[in-house]
Design a protein around this motif. Structure first.
Motif, PDB file in Angstrom:
ATOM      1  N   THR A 133      -6.158   0.154  13.921  1.00 51.28           N
ATOM      2  CA  THR A 133      -5.032  -0.185  14.770  1.00 51.28           C
ATOM      3  C   THR A 133      -3.733  -0.221  14.002  1.00 51.28           C
ATOM      4  N   ALA A 134      -3.769  -0.190  12.706  1.00 51.77           N
ATOM      5  CA  ALA A 134      -2.557  -0.141  11.890  1.00 51.77           C
ATOM      6  C   ALA A 134      -2.858   0.665  10.645  1.00 51.77           C
ATOM      7  N   GLY A 135      -1.861   1.394  10.181  1.00 55.41           N
ATOM      8  CA  GLY A 135      -2.084   2.257   9.037  1.00 55.41           C
ATOM      9  C   GLY A 135      -2.307   1.476   7.753  1.00 55.41           C
ATOM     10  N   ARG A 136      -3.113   2.057   6.893  1.00 58.93           N
ATOM     11  CA  ARG A 136      -3.348   1.448   5.585  1.00 58.93           C
ATOM     12  C   ARG A 136      -2.403   2.071   4.571  1.00 58.93           C
ATOM     13  N   PRO A 137      -1.519   1.268   3.970  1.00 57.76           N
ATOM     14  CA  PRO A 137      -0.606   1.809   2.954  1.00 57.76           C
ATOM     15  C   PRO A 137      -1.373   2.166   1.688  1.00 57.76           C
ATOM     16  N   PRO A 138      -0.733   2.849   0.734  1.00 55.68           N
ATOM     17  CA  PRO A 138      -1.445   3.265  -0.482  1.00 55.68           C
ATOM     18  C   PRO A 138      -2.127   2.098  -1.190  1.00 55.68           C
ATOM     19  N   TRP A 139      -3.366   2.300  -1.552  1.00 59.17           N
ATOM     20  CA  TRP A 139      -4.153   1.289  -2.262  1.00 59.17           C
ATOM     21  C   TRP A 139      -4.434   1.756  -3.699  1.00 59.17           C
ATOM     22  N   TYR A 140      -3.569   2.602  -4.218  1.00 50.17           N
ATOM     23  CA  TYR A 140      -3.729   3.194  -5.541  1.00 50.17           C
ATOM     24  C   TYR A 140      -2.330   3.435  -6.094  1.00 50.17           C
ATOM     25  N   ASN A 141      -2.237   3.659  -7.396  1.00 47.76           N
ATOM     26  CA  ASN A 141      -0.934   3.902  -8.008  1.00 47.76           C
ATOM     27  C   ASN A 141      -0.652   5.408  -8.091  1.00 47.76           C
TER      28      ASN A 141
END
Length: 546
Positions: free
Chosen positions: A91-99
């Protein structure tokens, strides 16, 4: 009525690796540790026990409204994931979880321990509700009961099997699953049927957690589990309340009779709590009396988790666009189609702003087929001898790849699926939806549908154009999280910017990059220059410009 809102009780703290709450950048430090405490909820009438954290921005209007999940208090603010088979919607986007190097930031793991029916699941759901952030996964230890043999199954039916003993759980599977979730990997979780005392054939897939809440009666019973947890919470509820809840639950939800529930409680549940659960209360960072009724304790947990998540955010796209690659040679993993008169002619058509939509689609598909033919030539081949209709043997070659999977980055990548199917027989197709957050400018992951056992296949990752490489990096990271080897990924794009090539190659040096052309620049709107325009708008005949 007590005068103090919080009743702090000093407790000995275990000196183990699980005590560290530090970030990767800052290392392990005392400032990130949580002081063990017990939180009481006898508040004055004029104090609110439920201070809410600030709400996140609303989901983009183009997304459909979702049904609210259990424990959610506002439908429009719901950010819970829904999994149906291999299809996962968010239901909501996942922002970057990595560098920018593509390296992961581990998920924040909360361990919830307590006696049977103490309110662990209620506390977990309230934490999810109050956190109000996307991509929180709840993992229950109830899913990891061991498979019973025939004799054990007979005891279970007669309420003579001890489900509350540590030996009843498959700790090896629990530990490996929780570690993979912490590392951002996709996991398959067993589904345990309490009515039949057995595991279902179907499993539940969990992927993409920024926060993992792990709850169970034996959550603290294994030292390896404690090491994985960033925060340990013990739910302490009166035993009479636990018994009443267990009676109601097991009779209504699990088809048990009252006598059997009482017998099992007195013979197994109560002794197990005293021997295997209560002693581990000293391992907890926070003790929550009264379970899910304790809003003060829940908000204290939420506050700490929010602080941890703020330290784990990444801003990638601007850094990627501004990164200087002047003078750097193109990577060896880049493969550009030979610039023949045919290729140059097709580019002239699709780059021309006056080209009609029908012609744009026609020439784009021609270029896509040429792109995939070139990519297919890079797969491993083996010698093959065949007999011709004239009875003469021919020394040829055949690919040694059993199956190819095309994964399109929606929406522009979806335009390439038909061309791939036209040049590659029996190809499977997966989809990943990545959209730019208009407020942050960062890519966000919204949707995944991948074929089963994708980790064993060669992957053609499809995106019509690659500018900064932000969306491509996210899609590659998703594939790696699903155990696809990096060297089996082919990023196929009609047009790429030099900065996007360098970004992807720097983060994932084993990924093969296949394109028909590389342009030099990217403007402040992340458009390739001289470029091709917005490929999706030109292909589908849409224009979202205000």
């Amino acid at each position: 009525m007590t005068d103090n809102v919080f009743d702090f009780k000093a407790q000995p703290r275990a000196n183990s690796a699980s005590d560290s709450g530090g970030s990767e950048d800052g290392g392990e430090g005392d400032s990130d540790q949580v002081t063990p405490l017990s939180v009481c909820t006898d508040l004055p009438n004029n104090l609110s026990p439920n201070p809410r954290t600030p709400k996140s921005p609303k989901v983009a209007s183009c997304l459909k409204k979702r049904h609210r999940a259990p424990g959610s208090h506002k439908p429009e603010g719901t950010r819970v994931l829904h999994t149906h088979g291999r299809r996962t919607l968010y239901t909501a986007g996942r922002p970057p979880w990595y560098n920018k190097e593509g390296q992961l930031k581990n998920a924040f793991v909360i361990g919830l321990c307590g006696g049977s029916a103490s309110g662990k699941t209620t506390v977990a759901r309230k934490i999810i509700e109050y956190l109000d952030v996307p991509w929180v996964s709840l993992l229950s230890m109830d899913s990891f009961y061991k498979v019973l043999n025939e004799e054990q199954h007979k005891k279970a039916v007669a309420n003579e099997y001890d489900f509350d003993h540590p030996d009843a759980f498959d700790f090896d599977l629990v530990i490996s699953t929780l570690k993979r979730l912490k590392e951002g990997k996709s996991v398959n979780v067993p589904i345990y049927n309490f009515a039949t005392h057995s595991r279902e054939k179907q499993m539940k897939t969990i992927y993409g957690a920024n926060v993992v809440i792990f709850e169970g009666i034996m959550a603290f019973a294994n030292p390896e589990l404690l090491k994985v947890m960033d925060m340990k919470v013990f739910v302490d509820t009166d035993s009479d309340i636990c018994l009443a809840r267990r009676l109601r639950r097991d009779i209504a939800e699990r088809g048990r009779d009252p006598q059997g529930v009482l017998k099992q409680y007195m013979k197994f549940v109560k002794p197990s709590f005293e021997h295997y659960i209560e002693p581990y209360m000293q391992s907890a960072d926070i003790i929550v009396p009264k379970g899910g009724e304790n809003d003060v304790a829940v908000n204290l947990i939420v506050l700490h988790v929010h602080n941890q998540l703020q330290a784990r955010g990444f801003k990638l796209r601007n850094k990627q666009a501004q990164a200087s690659h002047n003078g750097q040679p193109m990577p060896d993993t880049l493969h550009i189609l030979e610039k023949t008169a045919q290729i140059n002619g097709i580019h002239s058509f699709i780059r021309d702003k006056s080209t009609s939509r029908d012609e744009f689609i026609f020439y784009s598909k021609r270029l896509m087929r040429l792109l995939f033919e070139h990519a297919l030539s890079m797969l491993p081949f083996k010698d093959a001898v065949v007999e011709t209709p004239q009875g003469i043997f021919y020394d040829g070659r055949k690919t040694s790849v059993k199956r190819i999977v095309g994964v399109s980055i929606l929406r522009a990548g979806e335009t390439m699926e038909q061309a791939l199917c036209e040049v590659c027989k029996d190809v499977s197709i997966g989809k990943i939806l990545i959209q730019t957050n208009m407020d942050t400018g960062e890519p966000e992951l919204h949707y995944i549908r991948l074929p089963k056992d994708i980790k064993d296949e060669y992957i053609f990752l499809l995106d019509a154009t690659v500018a900064t490489g932000a969306a491509a990096m996210m899609a590659i990271r998703v594939l790696l999280d699903h155990d696809v080897p990096e060297e089996k990924i082919f990023l196929c794009s009609l047009l790429m910017a030099a900065s996007g090539v360098q970004t992807v190659a720097y983060a994932f040096p084993k990924v093969k990059i296949v394109t028909t052309a590389v342009d030099k620049d990217v403007n402040d709107k992340f458009h390739i220059l001289p470029g091709i325009g917005n490929f999706g708008d030109r292909y589908f005949g849409t224009d979202f410009a205000e």
